[in-house]
Design an enzyme around this catalytic site. Structure first.
Site, PDB file in Angstrom:
ATOM      1  N   PHE A 141     -10.581  30.723  62.926  1.00 42.94           N
ATOM      2  CA  PHE A 141      -8.986  31.209  62.726  1.00 42.94           C
ATOM      3  C   PHE A 141      -8.170  30.775  63.925  1.00 42.94           C
ATOM      4  O   PHE A 141      -8.563  31.308  65.057  1.00 42.94           O
ATOM      5  CB  PHE A 141      -8.908  32.647  62.401  1.00 42.94           C
ATOM      6  CG  PHE A 141      -7.471  32.949  62.066  1.00 42.94           C
ATOM      7  CD1 PHE A 141      -6.915  33.430  60.576  1.00 42.94           C
ATOM      8  CD2 PHE A 141      -6.606  33.703  62.992  1.00 42.94           C
ATOM      9  CE1 PHE A 141      -5.527  33.593  60.599  1.00 42.94           C
ATOM     10  CE2 PHE A 141      -5.235  34.280  62.705  1.00 42.94           C
ATOM     11  CZ  PHE A 141      -5.013  34.202  61.484  1.00 42.94           C
ATOM     12  N   LEU A 143      -5.121  30.703  66.036  1.00 47.05           N
ATOM     13  CA  LEU A 143      -3.822  31.075  66.261  1.00 47.05           C
ATOM     14  C   LEU A 143      -3.581  31.158  67.802  1.00 47.05           C
ATOM     15  O   LEU A 143      -2.492  30.502  68.243  1.00 47.05           O
ATOM     16  CB  LEU A 143      -3.395  32.621  65.713  1.00 47.05           C
ATOM     17  CG  LEU A 143      -1.960  33.070  66.033  1.00 47.05           C
ATOM     18  CD1 LEU A 143      -1.014  32.390  65.259  1.00 47.05           C
ATOM     19  CD2 LEU A 143      -2.201  34.724  65.539  1.00 47.05           C
ATOM     20  N   LEU A 251      -4.187  39.398  61.044  1.00 50.99           N
ATOM     21  CA  LEU A 251      -4.504  40.050  62.154  1.00 50.99           C
ATOM     22  C   LEU A 251      -4.679  41.598  61.824  1.00 50.99           C
ATOM     23  O   LEU A 251      -5.352  42.402  62.360  1.00 50.99           O
ATOM     24  CB  LEU A 251      -3.441  40.066  63.372  1.00 50.99           C
ATOM     25  CG  LEU A 251      -3.761  38.597  64.134  1.00 50.99           C
ATOM     26  CD1 LEU A 251      -2.535  38.389  65.253  1.00 50.99           C
ATOM     27  CD2 LEU A 251      -5.173  38.219  64.591  1.00 50.99           C
ATOM     28  N   GLN A 291     -25.425  71.196  83.204  1.00 48.34           N
ATOM     29  CA  GLN A 291     -24.302  71.467  82.707  1.00 48.34           C
ATOM     30  C   GLN A 291     -23.184  70.214  82.765  1.00 48.34           C
ATOM     31  O   GLN A 291     -22.601  70.020  81.613  1.00 48.34           O
ATOM     32  CB  GLN A 291     -23.590  72.543  83.388  1.00 48.34           C
ATOM     33  CG  GLN A 291     -24.103  73.959  83.206  1.00 48.34           C
ATOM     34  CD  GLN A 291     -23.396  75.058  84.056  1.00 48.34           C
ATOM     35  OE1 GLN A 291     -22.527  75.031  84.783  1.00 48.34           O
ATOM     36  NE2 GLN A 291     -23.931  76.496  83.476  1.00 48.34           N
ATOM     37  N   LEU A 350     -27.171  57.308  82.194  1.00 49.74           N
ATOM     38  CA  LEU A 350     -28.299  56.562  82.520  1.00 49.74           C
ATOM     39  C   LEU A 350     -28.692  56.086  83.830  1.00 49.74           C
ATOM     40  O   LEU A 350     -29.711  55.568  84.364  1.00 49.74           O
ATOM     41  CB  LEU A 350     -28.544  55.347  81.545  1.00 49.74           C
ATOM     42  CG  LEU A 350     -29.009  55.273  79.913  1.00 49.74           C
ATOM     43  CD1 LEU A 350     -27.921  56.415  79.164  1.00 49.74           C
ATOM     44  CD2 LEU A 350     -28.883  54.101  79.416  1.00 49.74           C
ATOM     45  N   GLU A 375      -6.886  40.060  69.319  1.00 48.43           N
ATOM     46  CA  GLU A 375      -6.051  40.784  68.528  1.00 48.43           C
ATOM     47  C   GLU A 375      -5.202  41.953  68.733  1.00 48.43           C
ATOM     48  O   GLU A 375      -5.101  42.719  68.052  1.00 48.43           O
ATOM     49  CB  GLU A 375      -7.095  41.245  67.106  1.00 48.43           C
ATOM     50  CG  GLU A 375      -8.031  40.079  66.740  1.00 48.43           C
ATOM     51  CD  GLU A 375      -8.915  40.351  65.584  1.00 48.43           C
ATOM     52  OE1 GLU A 375      -8.437  41.064  64.592  1.00 48.43           O
ATOM     53  OE2 GLU A 375      -9.909  39.789  65.268  1.00 48.43           O
TER      54      GLU A 375
END
Length: 396
Positions: A141, A143, A251, A291, A350, A375
């Site tokens: 597409f 655009l 879109l 906590q 992590l 987009e």
């Protein structure tokens, strides 16, 4: 409820009970796509991402076509005719594997196929849609341009009549699927306004060099489109629309899939953080027992499942024909922004392992930086909502 009635057990994977809103067919679609992604994407995607390639793209496209995932919510021409919610669930599961895979499906179905299905001639639909639905032909597409992203009205790509033909000149940038596409839906200025064209990519003057050196969406094909005196017959123009209403409606359809997909990336990162917190020990016990870690996990779960609930609500509105573009902007703005925050928080849980491709977190976080922008940037969606809320146009 009577005092003796028994409550269902708490489901940590579905704390709000959102699955109760899904019917058996919805769940079957979700489980099918999740199983496919677990088998065909997850074992390989970290390596694809590290190498910056998607080597099995054509094969994957055919498999996705066999699943009915391409042009999934469209009807006829070999398309599945699924509901908007089912399409959203598929997007969530695909992006839980990788944003690049969801982008492949989104650009194919919600942009290229949707444009032809909604604005094309019957001949164009018959020529392209069945093969695109099967994954035999990949679409892109065109655009966005190198100097005109959020301002498509200023596009420079131009189509000029020459006898019965059209001649296209211009460039498009950041085009997913471009280098492997068999058809490109290209939007261009003309004397009568913006028009769309179904451009076979084997036409003389058309080229699609792949964009390299990306740090996001690395397991995805991203390209520039170059149109140098590309001559097309009159039958290539999409006859049912003139003006920006055409590409902008496409879109909006694609952004709806992002509302769901971003929550897939967030879910994957959240699940990785939960499992890590339950097994990683510091100071003699799992960090999930501290906590501060539990506070992070709770906040992540709240935003994740609120986002999924929002996506589901928008999907039901789309199925009822009541979904407005402003509501899609609401969903994309919220869900992508919150998904990025979930990934960043998961990375902190992590620790140093959060930057490793052994875990999905950093891959999702960097992918979402692209999803945040494409987009419709954050700023564009804020202004769409601002205009809707105040009645005042800040775009001028």
């Amino acid at each position: 409820m009577s005092a003796s009635a028994k409550l269902p057990p708490f489901d940590a994977a579905d704390p709000l009970g959102i699955d109760d809103l899904l019917d058996p067919e919805d769940l079957a679609v979700r489980d099918t796509v999740r199983s496919w992604a677990a088998d065909r994407v997850l074992p390989y995607v970290a390596d694809w991402y590290e190498k910056g390639e998607l080597p099995q793209m054509r094969e994957l496209a055919r498999e996705l076509g066999a699943l009915g995932a391409l042009g999934m919510s469209l009807t006829g021409y070999g398309c599945a005719g699924a509901s908007a919610v089912q399409y959203g669930l598929a997007c969530l599961e695909l992006e839980a594997a990788d944003s690049g895979i969801r982008s492949l499906v989104s650009v194919q179905g919600s942009l290229a196929m949707y444009a032809i299905h909604r604005f094309g001639s019957e001949e164009q639909k018959q020529e392209w849609l069945p093969r695109m639905a099967a994954g035999e032909v990949i679409g892109c597409f065109g655009l966005t341009e190198p100097d005109h992203g959020s301002d498509p009205a200023a596009m420079r790509t131009y189509a000029k009549r020459d006898g019965d033909d059209w001649v296209l000149n211009g460039r498009k940038m950041w085009i997913t699927n471009g280098s492997v596409a068999g058809v490109a839906v290209v939007w261009a200025q003309t004397e009568e306004g913006v028009r769309g064209f179904a451009v076979p990519t084997d036409r003389p003057g058309f080229s699609a060099p792949e964009i390299k050196h990306k740090w996001s969406l690395r397991a995805s094909v991203t390209s520039e489109l170059v149109l140098d005196d590309v001559r097309l017959p009159a039958t290539a123009v999409l006859p049912e629309v003139t003006g920006l209403r055409g590409p902008l409606s496409c879109l909006s359809h694609a952004r709806y899939g992002i509302v769901w997909g971003a929550m897939g990336a967030a879910r994957s990162s959240f699940e990785a953080a939960v499992e890590y917190a339950k097994t990683r020990e510091q100071f003699g016990r799992p960090i999930g027992g501290f906590q501060l870690t539990q506070a992070k996990l709770a906040d992540m779960a709240v935003e994740l499942h609120k986002g999924i609930l929002l996506a589901h609500h928008l999907g039901r509105r789309m199925d009822a024909g009541r979904l407005r573009p402003e509501q899609v902007s609401f969903g994309k703005l919220n869900n992508v922004r919150e998904a990025i925050e979930i990934c960043r928080t998961a990375r902190t849980i992590l620790g140093a392992n959060g930057i490793s491709l052994e875990y999905p977190v950093m891959r999702h976080a960097t992918n979402l930086e692209s999803v945040l922008t494409y987009e419709g940037t954050v700023e564009m969606h804020q202004l769409v909502l601002g205009k809707a809320l105040t009645g005042l146009d800040a775009f001028r």
